[in-house]
Design an enzyme around this catalytic site. Structure first.
Site, PDB file in Angstrom:
ATOM      1  N   LYS A 278       0.932  -1.306   0.101  1.00 10.74           N
ATOM      2  CA  LYS A 278      -0.029   0.023   0.016  1.00 10.74           C
ATOM      3  C   LYS A 278       0.955   1.314   0.135  1.00 10.74           C
ATOM      4  O   LYS A 278       1.907   1.344   0.702  1.00 10.74           O
ATOM      5  CB  LYS A 278      -0.859   0.017   1.399  1.00 10.74           C
TER       6      LYS A 278
ATOM      7  N   SER B  51      -9.689   1.315   3.142  1.00 12.90           N
ATOM      8  CA  SER B  51      -9.023   2.178   2.392  1.00 12.90           C
ATOM      9  C   SER B  51      -7.896   1.356   1.544  1.00 12.90           C
ATOM     10  O   SER B  51      -7.232   1.918   0.487  1.00 12.90           O
ATOM     11  CB  SER B  51      -8.233   3.329   3.229  1.00 12.90           C
TER      12      SER B  51
ATOM     13  N   SER C  65      -9.651  -1.024   7.265  1.00 11.98           N
ATOM     14  CA  SER C  65      -9.216  -0.692   5.801  1.00 11.98           C
ATOM     15  C   SER C  65      -8.409  -2.164   5.196  1.00 11.98           C
ATOM     16  O   SER C  65      -8.110  -1.887   4.004  1.00 11.98           O
ATOM     17  CB  SER C  65      -8.380   0.437   5.897  1.00 11.98           C
TER      18      SER C  65
END
Lengths: 472, 73
Positions: A81, A156, A180
């Site tokens: 990420k 997310s 997330s």
């Protein structure tokens, strides 16, 4: 081996084949890069792709052929990420504000991945600064779900979820504050673990809310999840919040659930959710019962209130981190994140502290249940399947539109607030073929047991072996 | 003794402007109006939770776990 077949390997199988010199790291990396090339114009799962990964793979192959194995992930492509720092590699956090930031140092989890022999394939797209659950990123493109590109991947860590599901990497790291990792894992049909708070270092990770943030693995199988967790977990002097507890390795997974006591809170876990989600989680509970587990129904008097506590903490802490930028560069934020940061500045200190006290209170209630009568809790990961890309509201029941942010954290809030580990495991599909996920919540630092419970389900079902149509 | 409840009144855009001024946050009237519905809902819920927690005086905020090796599952 043909590229398409190579991409269907699990992380554990790919690592084993590299170790046995049956597959080259170059084959794995080239197949992943080719898949990214063919899918990412649509999916927007990546912000940065490391084209030099092929050169790293050649070096990795040479080392292996010379008899040197770096670690359990030797030669396997992994994605990160993009709020996790990579030395010399742009780290944007999905923002315009950090669009050109090139860190000098790797995050601790990146150092550990490299030490384990992993090859970093790219940095994945996310909700801007990880503050939101849709991954509709105004700066790097809206991430799309490989099961149906008109649908969102949640967030997310939506880019990591889509990247793993689309077979563009063998696993990815995400970060989880309010859900997330687990939310995108659920809607993309993959496995995702939010580890116990303190299990994995946050050093070098751009924070959202310090008191709830943690890094965790996202993979296709539970065994892969354990392998990736084992490579990054453990005490880190650079993060004083990390715990000195032993790591978890796949060989420790005990998939025997005979006598396992599964806690269910009917008044909360099976209220206000779409029928397909309820049906699939109840079917999963029946599978566990068939395997010898027992369902224990409980009431949690104080579970209501968790969404407010989560919103308050999750709003206040980012607003402290972003205080300077919000005044200097407000126009550089996407509109939704800017609003959330502005609201976070206007909440009251008393309410923030009461929310933190509520977290202790809720945690005590769950720890008491673990001490008295249950081994794990199981519930849906979120109450609905993937909504349309760009939606800011969702319909769960009775045609009533609800705010996405509050609705999406209905079930993920409990582990986030209490710090307990929780695992998303794919548990079926809705009528449109979109994945549903169940969340298994375990004891503090009980990841090995938690992963064993997940492994038991994957041994009895084949949901985790299904590929999204789009990625085929 | 009767407990005094925290009075929850609707927060309007003007209140938000005032809060923002106190926080040193530049906020136009248009933006305050954008925030109003969500912030009002958040504050109402937060106050309800605050009131509940104010009755529980023995709870302190503890957010990490004891690093107990034996707790490994």
């Amino acid at each position: 081996m043909e590229a398409a077949n190579v991409l269907e390997l699990s992380l554990a199988n790919a690592a084993a084949l590299v170790r046995d010199k049956q597959v080259s790291p170059v084959e794995l990396v080239e197949a992943c890069l080719q898949r990214i090339e063919s899918t990412d114009d649509t999916l927007r799962a990546y912000i940065t792709v490391f084209k030099d990964a092929v050169e790293v793979a050649r070096a990795s192959e040479a080392l292996m052929m010379a008899g040197h194995q770096l670690g359990p992930l030797h030669g396997v492509p992994i994605a990160l990420k993009d709020n996790i720092a990579t030395a010399g590699g742009r780290t944007t956090a999905g923002s315009k504000i950090l669009a050109d930031w090139i860190p000098d140092e790797d995050a601790t989890v990146v150092k550990r991945l490299r030490s384990s022999g992993a090859i970093l394939i790219g940095k994945t797209n996310l909700h801007e600064f990880a503050w939101g659950g849709t991954s509709a990123n105004p700066h790097y493109g809206f991430v799309r779900n490989p099961w149906d590109p008109t649908r969102f991947p949640a967030g997310s860590s939506g880019g990591s979820g889509a990247a793993v599901a689309a077979r563009t990497c063998y696993g990815a790291l995400g970060t989880d504050t309010g859900g997330s990792i687990r939310l995108p894992s659920a809607v993309n049909g993959i496995v995702g673990l939010r580890p116990t708070i303190g299990r994995v270092s946050n050093a070098g990770v751009i924070p959202l809310a310090w008191s709830m943030d943690t890094v965790g693995p996202m993979t296709r199988t539970v065994q892969d999840c354990a392998l990736l967790l084992g490579s990054v977990a453990g005490h880190d002097p650079a993060d004083q919040g990390t715990a000195a507890v032993p790591a978890v390795y796949p060989k420790e997974l005990n998939a025997n659930v005979e006598g396992l006591r599964i806690g269910v809170i009917p008044d909360y876990f099976f209220r206000h959710l779409q029928p397909a989600v309820e049906r699939n989680v109840r079917a999963a509970l029946q599978i566990y019962q068939d395997l010898g587990a027992r369902i224990v129904e409980l009431e949690m008097q104080h579970i209501h209130g968790n969404i407010s506590a989560q919103l308050t903490v999750e709003a206040c802490e980012p607003s402290a981190y972003h205080q300077g930028w919000l005044r200097e560069r407000p126009e550089d934020y996407g509109e939704d994140v800017r609003q959330l940061l502005e609201m976070g500045e206007l909440l009251f200190a008393r309410d923030y502290i009461q929310a933190q006290r509520y977290r202790s209170f809720l945690r005590e209630e769950f720890l008491n249940a673990f001490n008295r009568s249950v081994d794990v809790f199981i519930c849906p990961t979120l109450p609905f399947t993937a909504t349309e890309v760009g939606a800011t509201t969702v319909v769960i029941e009775n045609g009533q539109e609800e705010d996405m942010l509050s609705a999406i954290m209905q079930f993920t809030g409990v582990p986030s607030l209490t710090g307990l580990p929780s695992l998303n495991v794919p548990c079926g599909f809705d009528e449109s073929g979109l994945p549903t996920g169940m969340q298994i919540i375990g004891r503090p630092f009980g990841e090995a047991a938690l992963l064993g419970v997940g492994q038991a389900f994957q041994s009895a079902t084949d949901f985790h072996t299904k590929s999204p149509r789009f990625a085929l | 003794m009767m407990k005094e409840s925290i009075v929850v009144q609707q927060i309007g855009a003007a209140d938000i402007m005032s809060l923002a001024r106190s926080a040193g946050l530049p906020l136009t009237a248009d933006r305050a109006a954008l925030l109003q519905p969500t912030l009002d809902a958040w504050l109402r819920d937060a106050k309800a939770l605050s009131q509940k927690m104010s009755d529980l005086r023995d709870v302190s905020p503890v957010l990490s776990f004891k690093h107990d090796v034996e707790s490994e599952g």
